[in-house]
Enzyme design. Sequence first.
Site, PDB file in Angstrom:
ATOM      1  N   ASP A  67       3.335   4.800  24.550  1.00 55.20           N
ATOM      2  CA  ASP A  67       4.154   3.976  25.436  1.00 55.20           C
ATOM      3  C   ASP A  67       5.219   4.770  26.182  1.00 55.20           C
ATOM      4  OD1 ASP A  67       5.669   4.482  23.161  1.00 55.20           O
ATOM      5  OD2 ASP A  67       5.496   2.452  22.396  1.00 55.20           O
ATOM      6  N   ASP A 132      10.384  -5.503  13.827  1.00 57.37           N
ATOM      7  CA  ASP A 132       9.762  -6.808  14.119  1.00 57.37           C
ATOM      8  C   ASP A 132       8.236  -6.766  14.017  1.00 57.37           C
ATOM      9  OD1 ASP A 132       9.052  -5.387  16.388  1.00 57.37           O
ATOM     10  OD2 ASP A 132      10.073  -6.709  17.807  1.00 57.37           O
ATOM     11  N   HIS A 134       6.229  -4.586  15.660  1.00 56.54           N
ATOM     12  CA  HIS A 134       5.501  -4.103  16.837  1.00 56.54           C
ATOM     13  C   HIS A 134       4.802  -2.781  16.551  1.00 56.54           C
ATOM     14  CE1 HIS A 134       9.414  -2.084  18.507  1.00 56.54           C
ATOM     15  NE2 HIS A 134       8.675  -1.163  17.945  1.00 56.54           N
ATOM     16  N   GLU A 139       5.093  -6.363  21.238  1.00 54.34           N
ATOM     17  CA  GLU A 139       6.066  -7.165  20.514  1.00 54.34           C
ATOM     18  C   GLU A 139       5.413  -8.428  19.934  1.00 54.34           C
ATOM     19  OE1 GLU A 139       8.800  -5.881  19.892  1.00 54.34           O
ATOM     20  OE2 GLU A 139      10.011  -5.300  21.610  1.00 54.34           O
TER      21      GLU A 139
END
Length: 237
Positions: A67, A132, A134, A139
């Site tokens: 990313d 979280d 991801h 996400e």
Amino acid sequence: MQVRIYKDAATVAKAAAAVFADEITKKDGCVIGLATGSTPVPTYQELIRLNKEGVVDFSKVISYNLDEYVGLAPDHPCSYRRFMNEQLFDHINIDKANTHVPDGLKCNTAEYEEMIHQAGGVDLQLLGIGTDGHIGFNEPADEFVYPTNVVKLTEGTRKDNARFFNSLDEVPTSAISMGIGTIMSARRILMIITGKNKADTVVAALKGPVVPQMPASILRMHQNVLVLLDEDAASKL
Ligand code: PGA
């Protein structure tokens, strides 16, 4: 999914680097998927050491990163291209022309996906995990998003990553990320998770339901995943 627990982050890094060394040595022109964040740094230091000692040769390795932040030029101090150069590429004998990070200015989602495909797909993909859940920057969401895409970052992720920037305001609000499908297409996946702050996430990802609200849970559907945890990250399993 195979899960192995090690004493601390340093021993996780040694084990992760050994997996990479094995894969790279086995295949000429090996295609590796790389990750950013704090977790992989000790693994990259191990790989630098193994390269300097002549154990691992990166000269024919091709890499694709997961990313990049939207809006940051490759030479921006907080870009993931810059991170990869500084943490790994500048210190090993990889040909920079063979290293790929999504372009945060061009947002070249389809092109990036096609490049990975043309390279024959990823042989070994390294992953960390966000608090979280991801993977890459995919996400929690109502659906899994399969191809490389532009993702809106959650406030939690922006806060987690603010430590790399001067202030929270400077953290970009979106990123270009390999999709869940892109990640799942890798022939082998190596996930590394360290630290007490990830202990609840580990339980949810490894033991909870496979749902897009916990993106990493999908990895349990992949046939060749190795998860390396330190004792802190595994403390609630
Ligand atoms: P971290 O990030 O290694 O900095 O905790 C992991 C991730 O967000 O994937």
